[in-house]
Scaffold this active site. Structure first.
Site, PDB file in Angstrom:
ATOM      1  N   ARG A 118       0.810  -1.221   0.000  1.00 13.37           N
ATOM      2  CA  ARG A 118       0.000   0.000   0.000  1.00 13.37           C
ATOM      3  C   ARG A 118       0.847   1.276   0.000  1.00 13.37           C
ATOM      4  NH1 ARG A 118      -3.121  -3.424   3.430  1.00 13.37           N
ATOM      5  NH2 ARG A 118      -5.054  -4.031   2.376  1.00 13.37           N
ATOM      6  N   LYS A 140       2.980  10.962 -11.553  1.00 12.92           N
ATOM      7  CA  LYS A 140       2.068  10.101 -12.300  1.00 12.92           C
ATOM      8  C   LYS A 140       2.772   8.779 -12.577  1.00 12.92           C
ATOM      9  CE  LYS A 140      -1.224  13.013 -14.781  1.00 12.92           C
ATOM     10  NZ  LYS A 140      -1.714  13.401 -16.119  1.00 12.92           N
ATOM     11  N   GLU A 182       8.985  16.545 -26.022  1.00 15.34           N
ATOM     12  CA  GLU A 182       8.415  17.036 -24.771  1.00 15.34           C
ATOM     13  C   GLU A 182       8.959  18.425 -24.423  1.00 15.34           C
ATOM     14  OE1 GLU A 182       6.016  15.866 -23.018  1.00 15.34           O
ATOM     15  OE2 GLU A 182       5.847  13.726 -23.474  1.00 15.34           O
ATOM     16  N   LYS A 222       7.076  22.176 -15.062  1.00 13.94           N
ATOM     17  CA  LYS A 222       6.249  21.068 -14.593  1.00 13.94           C
ATOM     18  C   LYS A 222       6.039  21.129 -13.088  1.00 13.94           C
ATOM     19  CE  LYS A 222       5.080  16.293 -15.095  1.00 13.94           C
ATOM     20  NZ  LYS A 222       5.299  15.027 -15.820  1.00 13.94           N
ATOM     21  N   GLU A 232      -4.656  16.746 -11.074  1.00 14.76           N
ATOM     22  CA  GLU A 232      -5.389  17.083 -12.301  1.00 14.76           C
ATOM     23  C   GLU A 232      -6.889  17.156 -12.041  1.00 14.76           C
ATOM     24  OE1 GLU A 232      -5.526  15.296 -16.807  1.00 14.76           O
ATOM     25  OE2 GLU A 232      -3.608  15.188 -15.743  1.00 14.76           O
ATOM     26  N   ARG A 239      -3.095  20.905 -14.589  1.00 16.43           N
ATOM     27  CA  ARG A 239      -2.159  19.869 -14.993  1.00 16.43           C
ATOM     28  C   ARG A 239      -2.523  19.256 -16.340  1.00 16.43           C
ATOM     29  NH1 ARG A 239       0.855  15.464 -11.129  1.00 16.43           N
ATOM     30  NH2 ARG A 239       2.027  14.481 -12.805  1.00 16.43           N
ATOM     31  N   ASN A 243      -0.783  17.733 -21.162  1.00 21.69           N
ATOM     32  CA  ASN A 243      -1.167  16.737 -22.159  1.00 21.69           C
ATOM     33  C   ASN A 243      -1.295  17.327 -23.554  1.00 21.69           C
ATOM     34  OD1 ASN A 243      -1.467  14.299 -20.532  1.00 21.69           O
ATOM     35  ND2 ASN A 243      -3.154  15.381 -19.546  1.00 21.69           N
ATOM     36  N   HIS A 246      -1.026  15.051 -26.454  1.00 21.14           N
ATOM     37  CA  HIS A 246      -1.010  13.671 -25.972  1.00 21.14           C
ATOM     38  C   HIS A 246      -2.306  12.910 -26.241  1.00 21.14           C
ATOM     39  CE1 HIS A 246       2.671  14.964 -24.163  1.00 21.14           C
ATOM     40  NE2 HIS A 246       2.841  13.832 -23.518  1.00 21.14           N
ATOM     41  N   HIS A 250      -1.484   9.372 -27.667  1.00 19.20           N
ATOM     42  CA  HIS A 250      -1.837   8.107 -27.023  1.00 19.20           C
ATOM     43  C   HIS A 250      -2.671   7.232 -27.951  1.00 19.20           C
ATOM     44  CE1 HIS A 250      -1.217   9.882 -22.711  1.00 19.20           C
ATOM     45  NE2 HIS A 250      -0.082   9.622 -23.346  1.00 19.20           N
ATOM     46  N   HIS A 263       7.346   7.211 -27.644  1.00 18.80           N
ATOM     47  CA  HIS A 263       6.325   8.122 -27.108  1.00 18.80           C
ATOM     48  C   HIS A 263       6.513   9.540 -27.644  1.00 18.80           C
ATOM     49  CE1 HIS A 263       3.471   9.999 -24.460  1.00 18.80           C
ATOM     50  NE2 HIS A 263       4.412  10.727 -23.904  1.00 18.80           N
TER      51      HIS A 263
END
Length: 361
Positions: A118, A140, A182, A222, A232, A239, A243, A246, A250, A263
């Protein structure tokens, strides 16, 4: 060496940046080991062969989980294998998991750290440009499903990030270019002077005099966005702006098959798509799209699909994107170079036309 703090209250952590800071990385890992903590490492087979001697020497004393290079390792199967490895090595709640590699390794290790027992501590040692400027910072974590990228994951902040630009010296040129996608994204969404600098002086390898400064600037952008909107959750902007490009990227990765595009290569095509969309919505002037294409091309990045992909499958993949809310897909669009915003309600016909422009069938 420079240090940038990501200010998140009790979850704050430093980003240590510089060229040739491997000894500091090794010293910190050695210190954790000497304290009696259970320290384990995740890396990939390519990275393991090119690590500096200082780090390699420390790793000889630590359990190391090595994955195959590439996006295919960012899966539920490998995630399960990593958790079994941590259990076998008796990593406890006081343990530390160290990610040494690119975005795949960092996302995979971070998700394991977020969920094993956890939650345990983890540290990031990014070895690709893309990971240094983006995926290693912000917390993330996650893995891919066949249905889409990063659909399973968690927010889990690292305790430290070490950006040693000397680790990029052995990075293949294609991987370096993917990282620059990026960097270009950051200029487009938040720093017009950074974008303008890249227009006149393309950064093509790790020896570029401005690289450390550029990495630092991207981390600053960032860190500030993450501080203001860590999970987000703000309705507009926040945030989600990270993207930019993206949503398209994706979809490309999911439909083409993970690994077909790096990517950053998919992001480059996505940035062109975002600029086209922004132009269609009359948000930017006619020269913006031309400038976006030119700077991507100068950095050796693709501007359109390498081979035709079915437009309907791309549209379907977009509907499984994490930014879908109440069945509505939200895009990140440009207001101008250096400023971006979120926009919902874009007609699917418009998106389909953009895919066709980029080479979809």
């Amino acid at each position: 060496m420079e240090t940038l703090e990501v200010n998140l209250g009790e979850r704050s952590y430093p980003i240590l940046m510089g060229r040739g800071i491997s000894q500091r990385i090794a010293d910190d890992l050695e210190a954790e080991y000497a304290r009696g903590r259970r320290v384990a490492v995740v890396t990939d087979a390519n990275v393991a062969t090119v690590l500096p001697d200082e780090i390699r020497k420390v790793l000889e004393r630590l359990p190391v989980f090595t994955v195959a290079p590439g996006e295919q390792s960012k899966s539920l199967t490998v995630f399960g294998e990593l958790c079994e490895f941590l259990a076998r090595e008796r990593v406890d709640r006081g343990g530390v998991l160290v990610a040494i590699g690119g975005g795949v390794v960092g996302d995979l290790a971070g998700f394991a750290a977020a969920t094993f027992l956890r939650g345990i501590e983890f540290r990031q040692v990014p070895t690709t440009l893309l990971a240094m400027v983006d995926s290693a910072v912000g917390g993330k974590t996650g893995v891919n499903l066949a249905a889409g990228k990063n659909l399973v994951g968690a927010f889990h902040q690292p305790r430290a990030v070490y950006c040693d630009t000397a680790l990029l010296d052995t990075l293949p040129s294609r991987e370096f270019a993917a990282g620059m996608a990026e960097v270009i994204k950051y200029g487009l969404l938040a720093d017009a002077p950074l974008f303008e600098r890249l227009e006149v002086d393309a950064v093509r390898d790790s020896r570029h005099a401005s690289l450390s400064r550029i990495v630092g600037r991207c981390c600053e952008i960032k860190a500030e966005i993450v501080r203001a909107d860590e999970r987000e959750t703000v309705p507009e902007g926040g945030r989600a702006l990270l993207n930019l490009g993206h949503t398209f990227a994706h979809a490309i990765e999911a439909v083409a098959g993970y690994g077909e595009y790096l990517h950053g290569e998919a992001v480059a095509v996505g940035l062109v798509a975002a600029a086209v969309l922004s132009e269609r919505l009359d948000l930017v002037d006619e020269g913006t799209l031309r400038r976006v294409r030119a700077v991507l091309e100068a950095h050796g990045l693709p501007l359109r699909l390498r081979a035709a992909l079915p437009a309907q499958r791309l549209l379907d993949a977009m509907q499984r994107d994490k930014k879908v809310r109440d069945g509505r897909l939200k895009f990140v669009v440009l207001e101008r170079i250096g400023s971006a915003a979120t926009r919902a309600g874009v007609a699917s016909a418009t998106v389909g036309e953009i895919w066709s422009e980029l080479g979809a069938s």
